[in-house]
Design a protein around this motif. Structure first.
Motif, PDB file in Angstrom:
ATOM      1  N   ASN A 136       0.808  -1.221   0.000  1.00 59.86           N
ATOM      2  CA  ASN A 136       0.000   0.000   0.000  1.00 59.86           C
ATOM      3  C   ASN A 136       0.840   1.270   0.000  1.00 59.86           C
ATOM      4  OD1 ASN A 136      -2.528  -1.368   0.102  1.00 59.86           O
ATOM      5  ND2 ASN A 136      -2.118  -1.827   2.255  1.00 59.86           N
ATOM      6  N   ASN A 137       2.126   1.146  -0.312  1.00 63.86           N
ATOM      7  CA  ASN A 137       3.037   2.293  -0.270  1.00 63.86           C
ATOM      8  C   ASN A 137       3.892   2.282  -1.541  1.00 63.86           C
ATOM      9  OD1 ASN A 137       5.150   4.091   0.238  1.00 63.86           O
ATOM     10  ND2 ASN A 137       5.218   3.610   2.425  1.00 63.86           N
ATOM     11  N   GLN A 138       3.396   2.971  -2.578  1.00 66.65           N
ATOM     12  CA  GLN A 138       4.092   2.959  -3.865  1.00 66.65           C
ATOM     13  C   GLN A 138       5.497   3.537  -3.759  1.00 66.65           C
ATOM     14  OE1 GLN A 138       3.145   1.313  -6.528  1.00 66.65           O
ATOM     15  NE2 GLN A 138       5.049   1.878  -7.531  1.00 66.65           N
ATOM     16  N   THR A 139       5.695   4.499  -2.884  1.00 66.33           N
ATOM     17  CA  THR A 139       7.037   5.066  -2.691  1.00 66.33           C
ATOM     18  C   THR A 139       7.984   3.991  -2.174  1.00 66.33           C
ATOM     19  OG1 THR A 139       6.099   7.249  -2.256  1.00 66.33           O
ATOM     20  CG2 THR A 139       8.364   6.865  -1.521  1.00 66.33           C
ATOM     21  N   ALA A 140       7.517   3.194  -1.246  1.00 64.61           N
ATOM     22  CA  ALA A 140       8.357   2.115  -0.707  1.00 64.61           C
ATOM     23  C   ALA A 140       8.714   1.114  -1.797  1.00 64.61           C
ATOM     24  CB  ALA A 140       7.647   1.420   0.446  1.00 64.61           C
ATOM     25  N   VAL A 141       7.780   0.803  -2.682  1.00 65.28           N
ATOM     26  CA  VAL A 141       8.055  -0.124  -3.779  1.00 65.28           C
ATOM     27  C   VAL A 141       9.143   0.447  -4.681  1.00 65.28           C
ATOM     28  CG1 VAL A 141       7.088  -1.206  -5.864  1.00 65.28           C
ATOM     29  CG2 VAL A 141       5.762  -1.178  -3.731  1.00 65.28           C
ATOM     30  N   VAL A 142       9.032   1.722  -5.020  1.00 66.48           N
ATOM     31  CA  VAL A 142      10.027   2.375  -5.881  1.00 66.48           C
ATOM     32  C   VAL A 142      11.399   2.382  -5.199  1.00 66.48           C
ATOM     33  CG1 VAL A 142      10.694   4.584  -6.919  1.00 66.48           C
ATOM     34  CG2 VAL A 142       8.342   3.756  -7.147  1.00 66.48           C
ATOM     35  N   VAL A 143      11.420   2.706  -3.912  1.00 61.62           N
ATOM     36  CA  VAL A 143      12.691   2.745  -3.176  1.00 61.62           C
ATOM     37  C   VAL A 143      13.304   1.346  -3.099  1.00 61.62           C
ATOM     38  CG1 VAL A 143      13.737   3.167  -0.907  1.00 61.62           C
ATOM     39  CG2 VAL A 143      12.170   4.854  -1.909  1.00 61.62           C
ATOM     40  N   LEU A 144      12.512   0.338  -2.821  1.00 68.15           N
ATOM     41  CA  LEU A 144      13.035  -1.029  -2.771  1.00 68.15           C
ATOM     42  C   LEU A 144      13.586  -1.453  -4.132  1.00 68.15           C
ATOM     43  CD1 LEU A 144      10.384  -2.594  -0.424  1.00 68.15           C
ATOM     44  CD2 LEU A 144      12.855  -2.696  -0.062  1.00 68.15           C
ATOM     45  N   ASP A 145      12.895  -1.107  -5.203  1.00 69.43           N
ATOM     46  CA  ASP A 145      13.421  -1.422  -6.537  1.00 69.43           C
ATOM     47  C   ASP A 145      14.765  -0.730  -6.767  1.00 69.43           C
ATOM     48  OD1 ASP A 145      11.375  -3.128  -7.336  1.00 69.43           O
ATOM     49  OD2 ASP A 145      10.229  -1.529  -8.324  1.00 69.43           O
ATOM     50  N   HIS A 146      14.874   0.507  -6.326  1.00 69.94           N
ATOM     51  CA  HIS A 146      16.131   1.258  -6.464  1.00 69.94           C
ATOM     52  C   HIS A 146      17.249   0.595  -5.658  1.00 69.94           C
ATOM     53  CE1 HIS A 146      18.784   4.703  -6.956  1.00 69.94           C
ATOM     54  NE2 HIS A 146      18.980   4.670  -5.651  1.00 69.94           N
ATOM     55  N   ILE A 147      16.956   0.219  -4.441  1.00 68.27           N
ATOM     56  CA  ILE A 147      17.943  -0.445  -3.577  1.00 68.27           C
ATOM     57  C   ILE A 147      18.398  -1.752  -4.223  1.00 68.27           C
ATOM     58  CG2 ILE A 147      18.174  -1.665  -1.367  1.00 68.27           C
ATOM     59  CD1 ILE A 147      16.453   0.651  -0.155  1.00 68.27           C
ATOM     60  N   ILE A 148      17.464  -2.504  -4.756  1.00 67.75           N
ATOM     61  CA  ILE A 148      17.798  -3.769  -5.416  1.00 67.75           C
ATOM     62  C   ILE A 148      18.718  -3.516  -6.610  1.00 67.75           C
ATOM     63  CG2 ILE A 148      16.826  -5.651  -6.825  1.00 67.75           C
ATOM     64  CD1 ILE A 148      14.354  -5.492  -4.850  1.00 67.75           C
ATOM     65  N   ARG A 149      18.390  -2.518  -7.430  1.00 68.16           N
ATOM     66  CA  ARG A 149      19.238  -2.206  -8.592  1.00 68.16           C
ATOM     67  C   ARG A 149      20.645  -1.806  -8.175  1.00 68.16           C
ATOM     68  NH1 ARG A 149      14.602   0.185 -10.389  1.00 68.16           N
ATOM     69  NH2 ARG A 149      15.338   2.256  -9.793  1.00 68.16           N
ATOM     70  N   GLU A 150      20.760  -1.043  -7.087  1.00 65.24           N
ATOM     71  CA  GLU A 150      22.087  -0.630  -6.628  1.00 65.24           C
ATOM     72  C   GLU A 150      22.910  -1.838  -6.180  1.00 65.24           C
ATOM     73  OE1 GLU A 150      22.010   2.631  -3.861  1.00 65.24           O
ATOM     74  OE2 GLU A 150      21.845   4.042  -5.524  1.00 65.24           O
TER      75      GLU A 150
END
Length: 141
Positions: free
Chosen positions: A112-126
């Motif tokens: 329920n937190n689209q910002t968290a999804v985006v941040v987690l995707d970013h962390i994974i990519r890094e």
């Protein structure tokens, strides 16, 4: 990362590992702070990962100091230890990504937190970026 460092390459990959292990350590805090109400099992796992990543970061710093003190001549045994540490760092990053994906896919709060999804995707990519660098070094030896 460029691969023209020649005999300095072990120090260069240690510099990368030092940076990325510190980043991953900070990412555990980012996730905990960003996702209000995150399930307790994930909060606990992130605290444990923060400690583990901090320990790895300190090991990498210690190896950097050893390489620098060696006058940049890297004996075979030290070089092998560096490669083992880089392998460990790579595998640790893979496991950290697994946790991030588990949080992203299984946490009701994150769903329920689209910002968290985006941040987690970013962390994974890094973390995947570091894995790519580490694999390139390990296969080029």
């Amino acid at each position: 990362m460029q691969f023209y460092y020649g005999p300095q390459m072990p120090l260069r990959i240690l510099d990368e590992a030092e940076f990325w292990k510190h980043q991953e350590e900070e990412h555990t805090v980012v996730i905990r702070e960003l996702v209000t109400g995150l399930e307790p099992e994930y909060v606990e796992a992130l605290f444990e990962w923060e400690k583990a990543l901090s320990n790895t970061h300190q090991q990498v710093v210690s190896f950097i100091e050893s390489v620098v003190r060696s006058g940049y001549y890297i004996p075979v045994q030290l070089y092998q230890q560096v490669l083992q540490l880089v392998t460990f760092c790579l595998e640790e990053s893979e496991r950290f990504i697994e946790l991030c994906r588990q949080i992203k896919n299984d946490s009701a709060v994150v769903a329920n937190n689209q910002t968290a999804v985006v941040v987690l995707d970013h962390i994974i990519r890094e973390s995947e970026y570091f894995i790519g660098i580490a694999r390139a070094l390990l296969t080029s030896r």
